[in-house]
Design an enzyme around this catalytic site. Structure first.
Site, short mmCIF file in Angstrom:
data_model
loop_
_atom_site.label_atom_id
_atom_site.label_comp_id
_atom_site.label_asym_id
_atom_site.label_seq_id
_atom_site.Cartn_x
_atom_site.Cartn_y
_atom_site.Cartn_z
N LYS A 378 19.15 -9.70 -8.14
CA LYS A 378 17.93 -10.51 -8.32
C LYS A 378 16.81 -9.80 -9.07
O LYS A 378 15.83 -10.45 -9.45
CB LYS A 378 17.41 -10.94 -6.95
CG LYS A 378 16.92 -9.79 -6.10
CD LYS A 378 16.28 -10.28 -4.80
CE LYS A 378 15.68 -9.12 -4.03
NZ LYS A 378 14.98 -9.56 -2.81
N LYS A 420 13.22 -18.75 -11.15
CA LYS A 420 13.48 -18.12 -12.44
C LYS A 420 14.65 -18.77 -13.17
O LYS A 420 14.92 -18.47 -14.34
CB LYS A 420 13.71 -16.62 -12.25
CG LYS A 420 12.46 -15.88 -11.78
CD LYS A 420 12.74 -14.41 -11.51
CE LYS A 420 11.44 -13.71 -11.13
NZ LYS A 420 10.76 -14.29 -9.96
#
Length: 641
Positions: A378, A420
């Site tokens: 991540k 995102k």
């Protein structure tokens, strides 16, 4: 030279004595001091007496008094007190010993018919107390000197000559390897004085004192000073080459007061600017209780919290899957007693979501009902620097896991996604969007047998690698606090409320939904940095406040970062049965196109062909190449996310 030759035997003798032997030595010393105190008392009463003549006629009485002193010492428990713990209470017990011995001596003298001067026993009691206390303090100093002569000594300078500093000196003086040598203090009223036996100097003389006194450590004994200010002082001391430490408050050191608020960890939820979700788990027991739940990435921030909250819902079995050995060990050790108390079977599996064989065996053996997929790389800059690894884990690993879950007949599959993934400008975000496409394709082809869904949300406050711990660490070092940009915004949520809403969203899934969590208004990173600094007792220093203590330094966006994040790619989101959860059905490629996408990615990863992987991303991830377009003002049913 003579002292150096006898030092090792003395140290060996001191260490070889057991507790009973040390008590015997103290009892013997108390017994021997009684005749000595009597002799000195007689001389004080009659100055004409000298030498042994003072005890003439008392040769039988003196040994009896010595035995009485030893017996009283044992009765009062005086030898059991350790030398290094001899303090005011010990002195009071010695005074009681001397007084009782004087009374007993007077009674014995009366029975023996001895004519002794009046007032003798009062003088005797005073002298005995002085001798007994002095003997103990002398022995303590001698032992400390012996140990110091053997051990390397760290010379310590104490910054702060207040009550905490004085108490610290008292504690350090009893430590064989540490020697306090001086104070420094900002208070002009203390400078030049001697406090607790140590001189107090001006801070301006720090460099000189450190060099002249060969200081190895500086201890900050100013608990009332904000931590940020202490960090500034510590940073200023670094060029001097000394170790810098700090101590808690005086009240904490003696155990009479709880830590002040400023010394407590800063709770991430304090920076939300809104009330956290508190009731998301209500009524979920019917969905998760009695089921077997698999959590991937169980050792990560999100995965670990998923496990904790799932346990509260009483599943039949909780399976933890993680490829990081220590992370898996840590969460399994934490959850084991909780699982046993709740009657939940706990299974820890070391492996990756990309291991198809392992997953087939796992699903068959554990009969998994629900998969909560939190395993992912991540961290944006790290994945940007290692794009093929990010794509292999986040996309191909998700596809292997989802295929195995569908084949095993898992009832629910919930993937943790990210804001995102919306028009991403970085590989991590693109990999999450591609993983979403994989799940959407699986949902379309599962026929409702497995309910596939995704939950998309923003940054988690306090998670590993997030800005709050980074800012706190930077403030603790004295700054500067680095921000990508003062006007950069991010969505934030605590890990507890994010996970609770994920579990709620998973229970609401009907197949193929992208769930969006209402995270409130986006937060400006510059404002967040100021809040953290102020919460830790400092004042921010920037263009608006040039006299602040902690500098806020703008370093610009890192590769792949966006100035503002979004949660929705297109279309309208609808309420999904909870005020903080919305659902959207987003467009995705056809089954044939998804198969081609996965084939291209798999070949690119196997052949280490990054250009081919980037070409696939640009083709299938909307907005990946268009990084300059301003983000839309996203609103869901009138609620700004």
């Amino acid at each position: 030279m003579v002292f150096a030759s006898v030092l090792p035997p003395l140290l060996h003798l001191a260490r070889s004595l057991g507790r009973a032997e040390k008590m015997a030595v103290l009892v013997f010393m108390d017994g021997a001091l009684a005749p000595l105190a009597l002799w000195l008392a007689l001389i004080a009463q009659d100055s004409s007496l000298r030498g042994p003549a003072a005890l003439q006629g008392l040769w039988l009485f003196a040994p009896a008094l010595s035995l009485a002193a030893a017996a009283l010492a044992l009765a009062l428990g005086i030898p059991r007190a350790r030398l290094k713990s001899y303090d005011g209470a010990g002195l009071a017990r010695t005074a009681l010993h001397g007084t009782a011995l004087a009374g007993l001596g007077a009674a014995l003298a009366l029975l023996a018919g001895l004519a002794l001067p009046p007032g003798l026993w009062a003088v005797f009691a005073l002298l005995f107390v002085l001798l007994a206390a002095g003997m103990r303090l002398g022995m303590l100093q001698a032992l400390e000197a012996l140990y110091r002569s053997e051990a390397p000594v760290t010379r310590v300078l104490i910054y702060g000559a207040g009550m905490t500093g004085i108490q610290l000196v008292s504690a350090l003086k009893r430590h064989a390897a540490i020697r306090p040598v001086a104070f420094v203090d900002d208070n002009p009223g203390l400078q030049g004085l001697t406090v607790a036996g140590l001189p107090v100097h001006r801070p301006a003389r720090l460099a000189e004192i450190v060099a002249r006194q060969r200081i190895g450590r500086v201890v900050l004994a100013m608990p009332a000073l904000p931590r940020a200010r202490q960090a500034v002082i510590a940073r200023a001391l670094q060029p001097l080459g000394v170790e810098v430490q700090s101590v808690p408050s005086f009240a904490q050191m003696i155990g009479t007061e709880a830590a002040p608020d400023r010394l407590q960890p800063v709770l991430p939820g304090a920076f939300l600017g809104r009330a956290a979700v508190a009731d998301a788990l209500e009524g979920l027991a019917a969905v998760y209780a009695g089921r077997t739940v698999l959590v991937t990435g169980a050792g990560g921030t999100i995965g670990a919290e998923l496990c904790r909250q799932i346990l509260s819902l009483r599943p039949r079995r909780l399976v933890l899957l993680d490829h990081a050995e220590y992370a898996l060990y840590a969460i399994e050790r934490e959850l084991r007693p909780l699982a046993e108390e709740a009657g939940v079977a706990l299974v820890a599996v070391l492996g990756s979501v990309g291991q198809a064989g392992l997953l087939r065996r796992l699903f068959a053996a554990q009969r998994v009902d629900i998969v909560l997929h939190a395993a992912a790389y991540k961290h944006v800059p790290l994945v940007e620097a290692n794009p093929l690894a990010g794509l292999a884990n986040n996309v191909l690993g998700t596809e292997v896991l989802a295929r195995a879950a569908r084949a095993a007949g898992v009832r629910r599959f919930v993937m943790i996604s990210s804001d995102k993934a919306v028009r991403p400008t970085n590989i991590m975000g693109a990999s999450k969007r591609l993983a979403e496409i994989v799940i959407q394709d699986m949902a379309a082809r599962s026929g409702g047998r497995t309910l596939f869904s995704m939950v998309r949300f923003g940054n988690v406050l306090g998670s590993s690698g997030s800005v709050i711990p980074l800012f706190q660490e930077q403030v603790a070092r004295g700054g500067p606090v680095t921000v990508t940009g003062h006007d950069v915004t991010r969505f934030f949520m605590t890990v507890e409320e994010a996970v609770a809403l994920v579990l709620r969203a998973g229970s609401l899934a009907r197949g193929g939904e992208v769930f969006l969590l209402d995270m409130g208004a986006p937060v400006r990173i510059g404002d967040l940095a100021r809040q953290v600094i102020e919460a830790m007792g400092g004042t921010p220093r920037d263009a608006a406040n040039p006299d602040g203590e902690i500098e806020i330094l703008e370093i610009g966006l890192r590769p792949g970062e966006k100035r503002h994040e979004e949660l929705l790619i297109g279309g309208n989101a609808r309420p999904a049965g909870h005020p903080k959860i919305y659902a959207a059905q987003e467009a995705f490629p056809s089954e044939v196109e998804v198969a081609a996408l996965l084939r291209d990615l798999r070949e690119a990863v196997e052949e280490e062909a990054l250009p081919r992987a980037l070409q696939a991303i640009s083709r299938w991830v909307e907005g990946y190449e268009d990084t300059a377009a301003p983000p839309p003002d996203l609103r869901l049913s009138g609620t700004r996310l």
